[in-house]
Scaffold this active site. Structure first.
Site, mmCIF file in Angstrom:
data_model
loop_
_atom_site.group_PDB
_atom_site.id
_atom_site.type_symbol
_atom_site.label_atom_id
_atom_site.label_comp_id
_atom_site.label_asym_id
_atom_site.label_seq_id
_atom_site.Cartn_x
_atom_site.Cartn_y
_atom_site.Cartn_z
ATOM 1 N N ARG A 80 0.850 -1.187 0.000
ATOM 2 C CA ARG A 80 0.000 0.000 0.000
ATOM 3 C C ARG A 80 0.880 1.229 0.000
ATOM 4 O O ARG A 80 1.677 1.420 0.918
ATOM 5 C CB ARG A 80 -0.872 -0.049 1.263
ATOM 6 N N THR A 133 -0.864 7.603 -1.069
ATOM 7 C CA THR A 133 -2.161 7.504 -1.756
ATOM 8 C C THR A 133 -3.064 6.447 -1.143
ATOM 9 O O THR A 133 -4.271 6.429 -1.407
ATOM 10 C CB THR A 133 -1.962 7.116 -3.233
ATOM 11 N N ASP A 172 0.265 -2.567 12.358
ATOM 12 C CA ASP A 172 0.651 -3.034 11.019
ATOM 13 C C ASP A 172 0.845 -4.557 11.081
ATOM 14 O O ASP A 172 1.783 -5.056 11.702
ATOM 15 C CB ASP A 172 1.943 -2.342 10.588
ATOM 16 N N ASP A 195 4.258 -5.985 9.756
ATOM 17 C CA ASP A 195 5.371 -5.701 10.664
ATOM 18 C C ASP A 195 5.285 -6.547 11.931
ATOM 19 O O ASP A 195 6.294 -7.032 12.433
ATOM 20 C CB ASP A 195 5.379 -4.212 11.039
HETATM 21 O O1 LIG Z 1 -7.297 -2.328 2.678
HETATM 22 P P1 LIG Z 1 -6.058 -1.567 2.351
HETATM 23 O O2 LIG Z 1 -6.149 -0.110 2.693
HETATM 24 O O3 LIG Z 1 -5.587 -1.799 0.960
HETATM 25 O O4 LIG Z 1 -4.918 -2.068 3.349
HETATM 26 C C1 LIG Z 1 -4.722 -3.367 3.690
HETATM 27 C C2 LIG Z 1 -3.388 -3.845 3.209
HETATM 28 O O5 LIG Z 1 -2.338 -3.230 3.955
HETATM 29 C C3 LIG Z 1 -1.492 -4.249 4.516
HETATM 30 O O6 LIG Z 1 -0.471 -4.600 3.668
HETATM 31 P P2 LIG Z 1 0.803 -3.670 3.429
HETATM 32 O O7 LIG Z 1 0.594 -2.736 2.298
HETATM 33 O O8 LIG Z 1 1.216 -3.056 4.728
HETATM 34 O O9 LIG Z 1 1.857 -4.714 2.915
HETATM 35 P P3 LIG Z 1 2.565 -5.917 3.686
HETATM 36 O O10 LIG Z 1 1.579 -7.040 3.735
HETATM 37 O O11 LIG Z 1 3.722 -6.204 2.813
HETATM 38 O O12 LIG Z 1 2.961 -5.455 5.066
HETATM 39 C C4 LIG Z 1 -2.452 -5.396 4.696
HETATM 40 O O13 LIG Z 1 -1.806 -6.626 4.851
HETATM 41 C C5 LIG Z 1 -3.297 -5.315 3.453
HETATM 42 O O14 LIG Z 1 -2.716 -5.968 2.354
HETATM 43 O O1 LIG Z 2 -4.487 -1.057 10.295
HETATM 44 C C1 LIG Z 2 -3.913 -1.485 9.279
HETATM 45 C C2 LIG Z 2 -4.221 -1.045 7.986
HETATM 46 C C3 LIG Z 2 -3.575 -1.569 6.917
HETATM 47 N N1 LIG Z 2 -2.613 -2.495 7.127
HETATM 48 C C4 LIG Z 2 -2.283 -2.927 8.361
HETATM 49 O O2 LIG Z 2 -1.400 -3.782 8.506
HETATM 50 N N2 LIG Z 2 -2.937 -2.389 9.410
HETATM 51 MG MG LIG Z 3 2.076 -4.018 6.231
#
Ligand SMILES: O=P(O)(O)OC[C@H]1O[C@H](OP(=O)(O)OP(=O)(O)O)[C@H](O)[C@@H]1O
Ligand SMILES: O=c1cc[nH]c(=O)[nH]1
Ligand SMILES: [Mg+2]
Length: 215
Positions: free
Chosen positions: A110, A114, A206, A209
């Site tokens: 993400r 944006t 997160d 993380d």
């Molecule tokens: O509904 P949204 O607003 O799209 O957000 C949700 C997304 O954000 C997080 O991933 P992230 O982008 O942090 O990637 P990661 O899984 O690599 O940590 C989560 O695991 C989703 O994939």
């Molecule tokens: O709260 C949130 C939103 C998006 N992605 C995450 O990992 N946590």
């Molecule tokens: Mg993430």
């Protein structure tokens, strides 16, 4: 502001075991190893609900005492699709329950400015037309990542798609059900809403993380 009404396509698994484990998962004091274990355990409970409508067939077996008509899953195979990277934190538990499932991966992150997903990887089985598909990601925040991943699996032929997550925001539920009204959602909880950075509140932070100890 109009009150959020949960669409009928969304199932909140509010079993006491799920609620207990979600409390531990959300707690900021929960270390990485326990967070990972809880995510895995919760994924087993979610998979139980997400696979409720799997087709069964009848087979003749012999118990040690007599013949009987038993049931087993009919030949139709499942495909789990993990949204990288946090989706992998719940994929393993699902594979424990359904080891024969095929697995696809959609790599999305993400963009923090944006809040839109950026795709960096896509690998799906080539016979999705014949498989029920369960797309997994712990978090449904704005919903854009889930929508993008489901766009990809449908483009590859998937017809019957379920989305499984640990935690959802009302904004994400609305976005996903508008874009894909046919997709059922199974989650452990729907929280209050998103903050200015797109984080679910009260949330769990997160997920990626916390699963992988990267912050
Ligand atoms: O509904 P949204 O607003 O799209 O957000 C949700 C997304 O954000 C997080 O991933 P992230 O982008 O942090 O990637 P990661 O899984 O690599 O940590 C989560 O695991 C989703 O994939
Ligand atoms: O709260 C949130 C939103 C998006 N992605 C995450 O990992 N946590
Ligand atoms: Mg993430």
């Amino acid at each position: 502001m109009t009150a959020f009404v949960l669409p009928s396509s969304v199932t909140v698994v509010d079993h006491p075991l799920v609620r207990h484990k979600m409390g531990l998962l959300r707690d900021v004091r929960t270390p990485t190893a326990l967070f990972r274990l809880l995510a895995r355990e919760l994924s087993l409970l979610l998979t139980y609900e997400a696979t409720r409508n799997l087709a069964l067939e009848t087979v003749e077996i012999d118990t040690p005492l007599e013949p009987m008509q038993a049931e087993r899953l009919s030949g139709k195979k499942l495909c789990f699709v993990s949204i990288l990277r946090a989706g992998n934190g719940i994929l393993d538990g699902m594979l424990d329950l359904v080891p024969s499932a095929r697995v696809g991966h959609v790599g999305l992150f993400r963009d923090p400015q944006t809040l839109r997903p950026v795709e960096y990887y896509l690998k799906l089985p080539d016979d999705l037309v014949n498989r029920d598909c369960i797309v997994v990601d712990p978090m449904l925040a704005t919903g854009h990542s889930a929508v993008a991943a489901i766009d990809s699996v449908k483009k590859a032929g998937a017809k019957n798609v379920v989305f499984v997550c640990l935690l959802a925001a009302p904004e994400g539920v609305e976005c996903l059900t508008q874009a894909h009204p046919d997709v059922k959602v199974v989650t452990c909880a729907v929280d209050r809403g998103l903050d200015d950075h797109g984080y679910i509140r009260p949330g769990l932070g997160d997920a990626g993380d916390r699963l992988f100890g990267t912050k």
